[in-house]
Design an enzyme around this catalytic site. Structure first.
Site, PDB file in Angstrom:
ATOM      1  N   HIS A  14      15.444 -12.758-101.154  1.00 36.27           N
ATOM      2  CA  HIS A  14      16.096 -13.288-102.070  1.00 36.27           C
ATOM      3  C   HIS A  14      16.452 -13.024-103.230  1.00 36.27           C
ATOM      4  O   HIS A  14      15.496 -13.607-104.391  1.00 36.27           O
ATOM      5  CB  HIS A  14      15.387 -14.876-102.172  1.00 36.27           C
ATOM      6  CG  HIS A  14      15.127 -15.615-100.783  1.00 36.27           C
ATOM      7  ND1 HIS A  14      16.331 -16.561-100.653  1.00 36.27           N
ATOM      8  CD2 HIS A  14      14.595 -15.755 -99.928  1.00 36.27           C
ATOM      9  CE1 HIS A  14      15.853 -17.375 -99.314  1.00 36.27           C
ATOM     10  NE2 HIS A  14      15.019 -16.916 -98.939  1.00 36.27           N
ATOM     11  N   CYS A  33      18.484 -13.745 -96.340  1.00 36.57           N
ATOM     12  CA  CYS A  33      17.551 -14.454 -95.685  1.00 36.57           C
ATOM     13  C   CYS A  33      18.373 -15.347 -94.527  1.00 36.57           C
ATOM     14  O   CYS A  33      18.920 -14.897 -93.581  1.00 36.57           O
ATOM     15  CB  CYS A  33      16.585 -15.510 -96.622  1.00 36.57           C
ATOM     16  SG  CYS A  33      15.178 -15.812 -95.549  1.00 36.57           S
ATOM     17  N   GLU A  64      18.165 -13.869-105.584  1.00 37.15           N
ATOM     18  CA  GLU A  64      18.553 -15.096-106.640  1.00 37.15           C
ATOM     19  C   GLU A  64      17.643 -15.762-106.964  1.00 37.15           C
ATOM     20  O   GLU A  64      17.635 -16.603-108.042  1.00 37.15           O
ATOM     21  CB  GLU A  64      19.423 -16.004-105.623  1.00 37.15           C
ATOM     22  CG  GLU A  64      18.991 -16.894-104.610  1.00 37.15           C
ATOM     23  CD  GLU A  64      18.366 -16.332-103.138  1.00 37.15           C
ATOM     24  OE1 GLU A  64      18.759 -15.037-103.378  1.00 37.15           O
ATOM     25  OE2 GLU A  64      18.217 -16.725-102.137  1.00 37.15           O
TER      26      GLU A  64
HETATM   27  N1  GLN Z   1      13.167 -19.042 -91.580  1.00 34.00           N
HETATM   28  C1  GLN Z   1      14.568 -19.552 -92.071  1.00 34.00           C
HETATM   29  C2  GLN Z   1      15.389 -19.509 -90.691  1.00 34.00           C
HETATM   30  O1  GLN Z   1      14.943 -19.052 -89.908  1.00 34.00           O
HETATM   31  C3  GLN Z   1      15.069 -18.544 -93.166  1.00 34.00           C
HETATM   32  C4  GLN Z   1      14.306 -18.763 -94.105  1.00 34.00           C
HETATM   33  C5  GLN Z   1      15.042 -18.526 -95.645  1.00 34.00           C
HETATM   34  O2  GLN Z   1      16.289 -18.616 -95.769  1.00 34.00           O
HETATM   35  N2  GLN Z   1      14.093 -18.351 -96.773  1.00 34.00           N
HETATM   36  O3  GLN Z   1      16.443 -20.158 -90.815  1.00 34.00           O
END
Ligand code: GLN
Length: 189
Positions: free
Chosen positions: A173, A81, A175
């Site tokens: 994610h 992410c 994790e």
């Molecule tokens: N929306 C977040 C970003 O742009 C990322 C979200 C996440 O890591 N769950 O930094």
């Protein structure tokens, strides 16, 4: 095998817990905040979190340059992410946002729309017989990739997992699930 988790901000403790649960043979999981700590590990995970904040701190305290150097020397890296955003070449619509440029990809932040901040669903990943559970939280997607980038998974026809040599990124994610198959896969990368 020493696996570091970049522990500046975000859900790094969840990755450490998942590594713990994975019972990978000989694994030593630890937090990484400085270039010195990075030099003590064999591979590194960049967790979920807030990519502008983490980018700023990576740039300011030198860990960003150390990560680029280590990746160039072949260290396996995995961003989940926020981590994938930070590894990418460019953030669409945010040309000034600091990223490491280790995945030749353009990513779009919060790409599943304001209505859908968070959801989970099965994702088919290349190399896995059974789908993995994708937990998407204000998740990014990959929109453009260079020739060196391999697509590893799509969800809703959007690219959500990629690999470029020793560097991988997932929009979701693992994790946050009980399933540690991706942590095992990363440990073997
Ligand atoms: N929306 C977040 C970003 O742009 C990322 C979200 C996440 O890591 N769950 O930094």
């Amino acid at each position: 095998m020493r696996v570091g988790v970049v522990a500046i901000q975000g859900d790094y403790e969840k990755h450490l817990a998942a590594l713990e649960r994975s019972e990978i043979d000989g694994l030593d999981a630890r937090e990484v905040r400085t270039p010195e700590e990075l030099a003590q590990v064999d591979r590194v995970i960049l967790p979920g979190g807030e990519s502008t904040t983490v980018g700023l701190l990576l740039e300011r305290y030198g860990l960003g340059d150390a990560l680029k150097k280590a990746a160039g020397e072949g260290m396996p890296m995995w961003g989940t992410c926020m981590g994938m955003i930070v590894l990418a070449r460019e953030v669409i619509g945010k040309p000034g946002q600091y990223t490491l440029g280790l995945l030749d990809a353009q990513v779009r932040r919060n790409a599943f729309g304001a209505q859908v901040h968070s959801f989970e669903d099965e994702v088919r990943m290349k190399g896995f017989d059974e789908p993995v559970l994708g937990v998407f939280i204000r998740a990014p997607v990959v929109e453009e990739v260079g020739p060196g980038v391999e697509e590893l998974g799509r969800y809703d026809d959007k690219i959500v997992a990629i690999r470029q040599g020793n560097v991988v990124g997932t929009s979701f994610h693992p994790e946050l699930t009980e399933d540690v198959r991706l942590h095992h896969w990363f440990a073997r990368l």
